[in-house]
Write an enzyme that holds these catalytic residues in place. Structure first.
Site, PDB file in Angstrom:
ATOM      1  N   ARG A 156       0.814  -1.218   0.000  1.00 31.98           N
ATOM      2  CA  ARG A 156       0.000   0.000   0.000  1.00 31.98           C
ATOM      3  C   ARG A 156       0.853   1.277   0.000  1.00 31.98           C
ATOM      4  NH1 ARG A 156      -3.871  -2.082   4.805  1.00 31.98           N
ATOM      5  NH2 ARG A 156      -1.981  -3.277   5.218  1.00 31.98           N
ATOM      6  N   GLY A 184       2.462 -13.561   7.573  1.00 32.59           N
ATOM      7  CA  GLY A 184       1.516 -12.985   8.525  1.00 32.59           C
ATOM      8  C   GLY A 184       2.168 -12.632   9.853  1.00 32.59           C
ATOM      9  N   TYR A 228      23.105  32.320   3.143  1.00 35.58           N
ATOM     10  CA  TYR A 228      23.386  30.892   3.247  1.00 35.58           C
ATOM     11  C   TYR A 228      24.713  30.713   3.962  1.00 35.58           C
ATOM     12  CZ  TYR A 228      24.829  26.178   2.256  1.00 35.58           C
ATOM     13  OH  TYR A 228      25.282  24.895   2.401  1.00 35.58           O
TER      14      TYR A 228
END
Ligand code: UD1
Ligand code: CA
Length: 409
Positions: free
Chosen positions: A16, A80, A335
């Site tokens: 997913r 699992g 910077y």
């Protein structure tokens, strides 16, 4: 006190998430998810942690290679969560104490919950205790099924639930404490007879109940802590919740965050009191900020930034791998990379360190009380003595500093 170990499940392939990277290495506020779960175990005094790995195991082990309380356990095939725990059997088969089982994709776990879980387990003398949560939308989670006396009967996975069971909004966040021996006995008996054809750890819980042992489910988990991260969308939600926690803690410690919703602070950052963080500030990596600093708006502080007290960093200022001493000011468009900047140095608007020459990253040192005029480019490697005065708009290299001496520029 009972002896206690932990097992963290982190072997799964995360379809997913749609990723090549192990799910537990995906970051929440700058730290991999697994780091938070490990922390939770350590904070309650667990010294032996088994982490079950499989998919991208090498990367996971590498990332945590400096942890000496972890025993890595390989699960070659992801059959699992129950099977994953059983992979630890050789290590834990003679262990007589309590086994905490957690998932590596649950970074929002809090120690208070684990403490509550342990207390309930011990005072109730149960064989297994799980912490549950009540969610408005329980979709995707295993449901806690109770009998009419409110005793837990078991856990049914979302994909295996009946219409009625789907309506149950008490869910399983996967925080369990087991009597180790009883856990192993129950795991030996589970079968993959479910929609996903997997060996479920949740079935071991049902099995323990079926054999007459006492199992308790305590509703100790806040909804925002229950989330398991299965998708990028959930990762972003978990990050937001974690960000809120980080900021709350900083505010309790005396840091002003003017606009929490528009500020992002890494979990690894340390900020001392009476520092003010203005909106749209992004702090990423290991960053240390002293007292009484003013940061932002729109500041970007990166890994390795160390600010002493009374530093002012204003709008569009980026700092990386740089130490700023007390009283440094860089108020606009600067910077500073790979630099060491002395006391009370003023960095004028738009001045930058040119720290990369195309091949190497080079260091810039700026001595105490120096003045760097606006729009200057400091070409590294560069060593500016204290009290240096760089006129606005100067391109400073070590060569021309040497030529001009102390009043360079
Ligand atoms: C699991 C629980 C569910 C619970 C939810 C909470 C089971 C069967 N279900 O579901 O009840 O509500 O967590 O977030 O336990 N893993 C392995 N090896 C495997 C499979 C999984 O190590 O073979 C690891 C995964 O990497 C992950 C964790 O176990 O870290 C949980 O697995 P996942 O597939 O995310 O389970 P959920 O479906 O979320
Ligand atoms: Ca999950």
């Amino acid at each position: 006190m009972a002896e206690r170990i932990a097992i963290i499940l982190a072997a799964g392939v995360s379809s997913r998430m749609n990723t090549q990277i192990a799910k537990v290495l995906h970051e929440v506020c700058g730290r991999p998810m697994l780091a938070y779960v490990l922390d939770a175990c350590r904070k309650i005094g667990i010294e032996k942690i088994y982490v079950v790995v499989g998919f991208s195991a090498k990367q996971v082990k590498e990332r945590f290679s400096d942890a000496n309380d972890i025993t890595w356990v390989q699960q070659d095939e992801q059959l699992g969560t129950g099977h994953a725990v059983l992979c630890c059997k050789e290590h834990i088969k003679d262990f007589q104490g309590q086994t905490l089982v957690l998932c590596g994709d649950g970074p929002l776990i809090r120690t208070q919950t684990l403490t509550a879980l342990i207390e309930e387990h011990e005072s109730g003398q149960s064989a297994a205790t799980l912490a549950t949560a009540i969610l408005e939308d329980p979709t995707g989670y295993g449901r806690i099924i109770r009998d009419k006396y409110n005793n837990i009967k078991g856990i049914i996975e979302d994909s295996d639930c009946t219409e009625e069971q789907l309506k149950v909004n008490e869910i399983n966040p996967s925080y369990y404490l087991f009597n180790n021996k009883i856990l192993l006995e129950a795991l030996e008996k589970i079968q993959p007879d479910n929609v996903k054809k997997e060996y479920y750890l949740t079935d071991a819980v049902s099995g323990i109940i079926a054999t007459g042992h006492k199992v308790l489910a305590v509703t100790a988990v806040r909804p925002e802590e229950a989330m398991g991260v299965n998708s990028r969308a959930q990762l972003s939600v978990a990050s937001k919740i974690m960000q809120h926690r980080i900021q709350q803690e900083l505010m309790e410690n005396g840091v002003t965050i003017v606009d929490p919703d528009n500020t992002w602070i890494d979990a690894r950052a340390k900020i001392d009191r009476d520092t003010i963080i203005e909106p749209f500030t992004y702090i990423h990596g290991e960053v240390i900020i002293g007292q009484n600093c003013r940061i932002g708006p729109f500041a970007f502080l990166r890994h390795g930034t160390v600010l002493n007290n009374n530093v002012v960093l204003g709008v569009y200022t980026e700092v990386k791998n740089t130490t700023l001493a007390d009283g440094v000011r860089a108020r606009h468009h600067s910077y500073l990379g790979d630099a060491i900047v002395g006391h009370n140095v003023n960095i004028g608007a738009g001045s930058i360190t040119a720290n990369f020459d195309g091949e190497n990253i080079n260091q810039t040192n700026i001595g105490d009380n120096s003045y760097i005029g606006a729009g200057s480019i400091l070409i590294a490697p560069l060593d500016l003595q204290k009290d240096s005065h760089v006129n606005a708009g100067t391109v400073v290299s070590q060569e021309n500093v040497n030529k001009l001496g102390k009043k360079g520029g």
